[in-house]
Scaffold this motif. Structure first.
Motif, PDB file in Angstrom:
ATOM      1  N   GLY A   1      33.041  30.788  90.118  1.00 34.35           N
ATOM      2  CA  GLY A   1      32.278  32.027  90.119  1.00 34.35           C
ATOM      3  C   GLY A   1      30.722  31.810  90.838  1.00 34.35           C
ATOM      4  N   CYS A   2      29.947  32.860  90.320  1.00 33.03           N
ATOM      5  CA  CYS A   2      28.674  32.756  90.973  1.00 33.03           C
ATOM      6  C   CYS A   2      28.005  31.615  90.596  1.00 33.03           C
ATOM      7  CB  CYS A   2      27.929  34.026  90.467  1.00 33.03           C
ATOM      8  SG  CYS A   2      28.653  35.698  90.740  1.00 33.03           S
ATOM      9  N   LEU A   3      28.195  31.085  89.373  1.00 29.87           N
ATOM     10  CA  LEU A   3      27.325  29.928  89.027  1.00 29.87           C
ATOM     11  C   LEU A   3      27.702  28.845  89.636  1.00 29.87           C
ATOM     12  CD1 LEU A   3      27.375  30.189  85.182  1.00 29.87           C
ATOM     13  CD2 LEU A   3      25.587  30.883  86.645  1.00 29.87           C
ATOM     14  N   PHE A   4      28.731  28.504  90.218  1.00 32.03           N
ATOM     15  CA  PHE A   4      29.120  27.449  91.396  1.00 32.03           C
ATOM     16  C   PHE A   4      28.120  27.624  92.577  1.00 32.03           C
ATOM     17  CE2 PHE A   4      31.380  25.656  94.922  1.00 32.03           C
ATOM     18  CZ  PHE A   4      31.267  24.212  94.422  1.00 32.03           C
ATOM     19  N   ALA A   5      28.079  28.767  93.052  1.00 30.94           N
ATOM     20  CA  ALA A   5      27.359  28.929  94.014  1.00 30.94           C
ATOM     21  C   ALA A   5      25.936  28.616  93.795  1.00 30.94           C
ATOM     22  CB  ALA A   5      27.522  30.402  94.730  1.00 30.94           C
ATOM     23  N   LEU A   6      25.276  29.063  92.739  1.00 33.56           N
ATOM     24  CA  LEU A   6      23.685  28.897  92.465  1.00 33.56           C
ATOM     25  C   LEU A   6      23.621  27.499  92.154  1.00 33.56           C
ATOM     26  CD1 LEU A   6      23.159  31.952  90.196  1.00 33.56           C
ATOM     27  CD2 LEU A   6      22.427  31.389  92.459  1.00 33.56           C
ATOM     28  N   SER A   7      24.686  26.618  91.777  1.00 34.79           N
ATOM     29  CA  SER A   7      24.383  25.316  91.486  1.00 34.79           C
ATOM     30  C   SER A   7      24.290  24.165  92.785  1.00 34.79           C
ATOM     31  CB  SER A   7      25.323  24.803  90.774  1.00 34.79           C
ATOM     32  OG  SER A   7      26.713  24.491  91.398  1.00 34.79           O
ATOM     33  N   GLN A   8      24.325  24.905  94.061  1.00 32.85           N
ATOM     34  CA  GLN A   8      24.429  24.174  95.082  1.00 32.85           C
ATOM     35  C   GLN A   8      22.764  23.976  95.490  1.00 32.85           C
ATOM     36  OE1 GLN A   8      27.207  23.180  96.850  1.00 32.85           O
ATOM     37  NE2 GLN A   8      27.914  24.065  94.776  1.00 32.85           N
ATOM     38  N   PRO A   9      22.508  22.606  95.991  1.00 33.44           N
ATOM     39  CA  PRO A   9      21.174  22.075  95.943  1.00 33.44           C
ATOM     40  C   PRO A   9      20.366  23.028  97.400  1.00 33.44           C
ATOM     41  CG  PRO A   9      22.459  20.232  95.946  1.00 33.44           C
ATOM     42  CD  PRO A   9      23.466  21.483  95.886  1.00 33.44           C
ATOM     43  N   PRO A  10      20.839  23.086  98.288  1.00 32.52           N
ATOM     44  CA  PRO A  10      20.190  23.728  99.493  1.00 32.52           C
ATOM     45  C   PRO A  10      20.007  25.219  98.841  1.00 32.52           C
ATOM     46  CG  PRO A  10      22.188  22.812 100.394  1.00 32.52           C
ATOM     47  CD  PRO A  10      22.429  22.619  98.922  1.00 32.52           C
ATOM     48  N   LEU A  11      20.706  25.959  98.194  1.00 38.11           N
ATOM     49  CA  LEU A  11      20.362  27.215  97.818  1.00 38.11           C
ATOM     50  C   LEU A  11      19.211  27.272  96.696  1.00 38.11           C
ATOM     51  CD1 LEU A  11      20.914  30.300  97.482  1.00 38.11           C
ATOM     52  CD2 LEU A  11      22.714  30.012  95.959  1.00 38.11           C
ATOM     53  N   MET A  12      19.345  26.271  95.765  1.00 42.32           N
ATOM     54  CA  MET A  12      18.341  25.931  94.682  1.00 42.32           C
ATOM     55  C   MET A  12      16.977  25.752  95.358  1.00 42.32           C
ATOM     56  SD  MET A  12      19.642  26.897  92.072  1.00 42.32           S
ATOM     57  CE  MET A  12      18.628  26.409  90.958  1.00 42.32           C
ATOM     58  N   ILE A  13      16.954  24.710  96.450  1.00 44.67           N
ATOM     59  CA  ILE A  13      15.525  24.544  97.026  1.00 44.67           C
ATOM     60  C   ILE A  13      15.145  25.788  97.750  1.00 44.67           C
ATOM     61  CG2 ILE A  13      14.453  23.381  98.997  1.00 44.67           C
ATOM     62  CD1 ILE A  13      16.564  21.119  98.418  1.00 44.67           C
ATOM     63  N   PHE A  14      15.962  26.529  98.581  1.00 47.32           N
ATOM     64  CA  PHE A  14      15.328  28.002  98.892  1.00 47.32           C
ATOM     65  C   PHE A  14      15.069  28.826  97.920  1.00 47.32           C
ATOM     66  CE2 PHE A  14      16.422  32.119 100.169  1.00 47.32           C
ATOM     67  CZ  PHE A  14      15.952  32.341 101.160  1.00 47.32           C
ATOM     68  N   LEU A  15      15.570  29.176  96.920  1.00 50.23           N
ATOM     69  CA  LEU A  15      15.307  30.070  95.662  1.00 50.23           C
ATOM     70  C   LEU A  15      14.098  29.339  95.164  1.00 50.23           C
ATOM     71  CD1 LEU A  15      18.557  31.065  94.173  1.00 50.23           C
ATOM     72  CD2 LEU A  15      17.301  32.188  95.768  1.00 50.23           C
ATOM     73  N   ALA A  16      13.727  28.276  95.008  1.00 53.18           N
ATOM     74  CA  ALA A  16      12.585  27.593  94.378  1.00 53.18           C
ATOM     75  C   ALA A  16      11.419  27.978  95.295  1.00 53.18           C
ATOM     76  CB  ALA A  16      12.714  26.100  94.133  1.00 53.18           C
ATOM     77  N   VAL A  17      11.579  27.632  96.398  1.00 53.50           N
ATOM     78  CA  VAL A  17      10.559  28.030  97.760  1.00 53.50           C
ATOM     79  C   VAL A  17      10.005  29.574  97.787  1.00 53.50           C
ATOM     80  CG1 VAL A  17       9.856  28.060 100.007  1.00 53.50           C
ATOM     81  CG2 VAL A  17      10.987  26.081  99.101  1.00 53.50           C
ATOM     82  N   ILE A  18      10.990  30.265  97.525  1.00 49.22           N
ATOM     83  CA  ILE A  18      10.829  31.592  97.705  1.00 49.22           C
ATOM     84  C   ILE A  18      10.064  32.222  96.095  1.00 49.22           C
ATOM     85  CG2 ILE A  18      11.760  34.043  97.719  1.00 49.22           C
ATOM     86  CD1 ILE A  18      11.641  32.693 100.400  1.00 49.22           C
ATOM     87  N   GLY A  19      10.498  31.427  95.207  1.00 47.99           N
ATOM     88  CA  GLY A  19       9.843  31.788  93.735  1.00 47.99           C
ATOM     89  C   GLY A  19       8.452  31.180  93.995  1.00 47.99           C
TER      90      GLY A  19
END
Length: 64
Positions: A32-50
């Motif tokens: 589901g969605c939580l698997f996609a959110l757990s990917q490291p490149p996406l988490m780094i991108f979201l952290a930078v935007i945050g």
């Protein structure tokens, strides 16, 4: 470790053996969605935007 995940999820293009008429269907892992959110490149991108949004909001609140 990421290579194992990529290799497991690759598309199987081999032809099934026609001599076995009762072959078991492939097991698909539901994701589901939580698997996609757990990917490291996406988490780094979201952290930078945050961080950018946080810095902009603090700048507006404190310096302007």
């Amino acid at each position: 470790m990421d290579c194992a995940i990529i290799a497991r999820e690759m598309l199987d293009t081999t032809q099934p053996d026609t001599t076995e008429s009762h072959a078991a269907p492939p097991k698909d892992e539901p994701r589901g969605c939580l698997f996609a959110l757990s990917q490291p490149p996406l988490m780094i991108f979201l952290a930078v935007i945050g961080c950018l949004l946080l810095m902009a909001s603090l700048h507006d609140l404190l310096l302007l």
